[in-house]
Design a protein around this motif. Sequence first.
Motif, PDB file in Angstrom:
ATOM      1  N   LYS A  44       0.868  -1.175   0.000  1.00  0.00           N
ATOM      2  CA  LYS A  44       0.000   0.000   0.000  1.00  0.00           C
ATOM      3  C   LYS A  44       0.901   1.221   0.000  1.00  0.00           C
ATOM      4  CE  LYS A  44      -3.835  -2.113   2.449  1.00  0.00           C
ATOM      5  NZ  LYS A  44      -4.623  -2.126   3.683  1.00  0.00           N
ATOM      6  N   ALA A  45       0.793   2.022  -1.046  1.00  0.00           N
ATOM      7  CA  ALA A  45       1.612   3.231  -1.174  1.00  0.00           C
ATOM      8  C   ALA A  45       0.693   4.439  -1.187  1.00  0.00           C
ATOM      9  CB  ALA A  45       2.442   3.177  -2.453  1.00  0.00           C
ATOM     10  N   ARG A  46       1.152   5.537  -0.578  1.00  0.00           N
ATOM     11  CA  ARG A  46       0.388   6.778  -0.539  1.00  0.00           C
ATOM     12  C   ARG A  46       1.051   7.792  -1.464  1.00  0.00           C
ATOM     13  NH1 ARG A  46       0.861   4.394   4.058  1.00  0.00           N
ATOM     14  NH2 ARG A  46       2.593   5.650   4.847  1.00  0.00           N
ATOM     15  N   LEU A  47       0.394   8.039  -2.590  1.00  0.00           N
ATOM     16  CA  LEU A  47       0.892   8.924  -3.638  1.00  0.00           C
ATOM     17  C   LEU A  47       0.298  10.317  -3.439  1.00  0.00           C
ATOM     18  CD1 LEU A  47       2.383   9.096  -6.440  1.00  0.00           C
ATOM     19  CD2 LEU A  47       0.186   8.527  -7.462  1.00  0.00           C
ATOM     20  N   ILE A  48       1.124  11.350  -3.515  1.00  0.00           N
ATOM     21  CA  ILE A  48       0.651  12.730  -3.389  1.00  0.00           C
ATOM     22  C   ILE A  48       0.365  13.256  -4.788  1.00  0.00           C
ATOM     23  CG2 ILE A  48       1.179  15.053  -2.567  1.00  0.00           C
ATOM     24  CD1 ILE A  48       3.230  13.719  -0.660  1.00  0.00           C
ATOM     25  N   ASN A  49      -0.889  13.650  -5.046  1.00  0.00           N
ATOM     26  CA  ASN A  49      -1.241  14.135  -6.379  1.00  0.00           C
ATOM     27  C   ASN A  49      -0.936  15.628  -6.526  1.00  0.00           C
ATOM     28  OD1 ASN A  49      -3.399  15.601  -5.280  1.00  0.00           O
ATOM     29  ND2 ASN A  49      -4.927  14.105  -5.884  1.00  0.00           N
ATOM     30  N   ASP A  50      -1.254  16.189  -7.687  1.00  0.00           N
ATOM     31  CA  ASP A  50      -0.948  17.596  -7.982  1.00  0.00           C
ATOM     32  C   ASP A  50      -1.635  18.575  -7.038  1.00  0.00           C
ATOM     33  OD1 ASP A  50       0.584  16.774 -10.061  1.00  0.00           O
ATOM     34  OD2 ASP A  50      -0.665  17.632 -11.637  1.00  0.00           O
ATOM     35  N   TYR A  51      -2.691  18.159  -6.383  1.00  0.00           N
ATOM     36  CA  TYR A  51      -3.448  19.054  -5.512  1.00  0.00           C
ATOM     37  C   TYR A  51      -3.087  18.860  -4.049  1.00  0.00           C
ATOM     38  CZ  TYR A  51      -5.938  19.339  -9.877  1.00  0.00           C
ATOM     39  OH  TYR A  51      -6.240  19.501 -11.203  1.00  0.00           O
ATOM     40  N   GLY A  52      -2.092  18.009  -3.761  1.00  0.00           N
ATOM     41  CA  GLY A  52      -1.668  17.772  -2.389  1.00  0.00           C
ATOM     42  C   GLY A  52      -2.476  16.708  -1.674  1.00  0.00           C
ATOM     43  N   SER A  53      -3.417  16.105  -2.361  1.00  0.00           N
ATOM     44  CA  SER A  53      -4.222  15.036  -1.764  1.00  0.00           C
ATOM     45  C   SER A  53      -3.471  13.713  -1.853  1.00  0.00           C
ATOM     46  CB  SER A  53      -5.561  14.887  -2.487  1.00  0.00           C
ATOM     47  OG  SER A  53      -6.318  16.064  -2.361  1.00  0.00           O
ATOM     48  N   ILE A  54      -3.815  12.816  -0.954  1.00  0.00           N
ATOM     49  CA  ILE A  54      -3.182  11.492  -0.915  1.00  0.00           C
ATOM     50  C   ILE A  54      -4.069  10.487  -1.642  1.00  0.00           C
ATOM     51  CG2 ILE A  54      -2.362   9.635   0.576  1.00  0.00           C
ATOM     52  CD1 ILE A  54      -0.747  12.166   0.938  1.00  0.00           C
ATOM     53  N   GLU A  55      -3.475   9.759  -2.575  1.00  0.00           N
ATOM     54  CA  GLU A  55      -4.162   8.655  -3.249  1.00  0.00           C
ATOM     55  C   GLU A  55      -3.485   7.370  -2.808  1.00  0.00           C
ATOM     56  OE1 GLU A  55      -4.666   8.971  -7.506  1.00  0.00           O
ATOM     57  OE2 GLU A  55      -4.378  11.134  -7.386  1.00  0.00           O
ATOM     58  N   GLU A  56      -4.257   6.430  -2.291  1.00  0.00           N
ATOM     59  CA  GLU A  56      -3.665   5.173  -1.870  1.00  0.00           C
ATOM     60  C   GLU A  56      -3.696   4.165  -3.010  1.00  0.00           C
ATOM     61  OE1 GLU A  56      -4.595   1.963   1.503  1.00  0.00           O
ATOM     62  OE2 GLU A  56      -3.837   3.886   2.221  1.00  0.00           O
ATOM     63  N   ILE A  57      -2.545   3.556  -3.247  1.00  0.00           N
ATOM     64  CA  ILE A  57      -2.405   2.522  -4.267  1.00  0.00           C
ATOM     65  C   ILE A  57      -2.236   1.199  -3.542  1.00  0.00           C
ATOM     66  CG2 ILE A  57      -0.991   1.663  -6.154  1.00  0.00           C
ATOM     67  CD1 ILE A  57       0.142   4.494  -6.432  1.00  0.00           C
ATOM     68  N   ALA A  58      -3.014   0.200  -3.899  1.00  0.00           N
ATOM     69  CA  ALA A  58      -2.854  -1.144  -3.333  1.00  0.00           C
ATOM     70  C   ALA A  58      -2.442  -2.074  -4.467  1.00  0.00           C
ATOM     71  CB  ALA A  58      -4.144  -1.619  -2.692  1.00  0.00           C
TER      72      ALA A  58
END
Length: 117
Positions: A98-112
């Motif tokens: 599970k990785a937490r990616l920071i998008n262009d808007y500063g939000s966290i997207e979790e990748i599983a």
Amino acid sequence: MQFLLRSQIKFFYRPSGLKNNPTFHPDSIVFTLVNKGGDDWAINVENTSPYYASFSGATVASGGREIDLQTTMLAPFSKDSWTAKLSDSLRGGEITLKARLINDYGSIEEIAHDLHP
């Protein structure tokens, strides 16, 4: 009364010649579990996109435990190897990253992503 403010600003310049949608797609990151011998292992990470990938952290779930990983920012079309913050062996069964990616808007997207030894 004391207040502490801490902020971090990242600035990325995207040349107009870049193709694809500037919204980063998590499918552009490839994760591979690598056994380095015995209990020694790592996660190889490859960014196949023309954009930087910023992570706020990642874990590997194995045998009912979660192991924190040392993550890095990935440059476009680059590869890196992530290891456990503390030495720990992976147990049998399903292994999920599970990785937490920071998008262009500063939000966290979790990748599983399921990993296979």
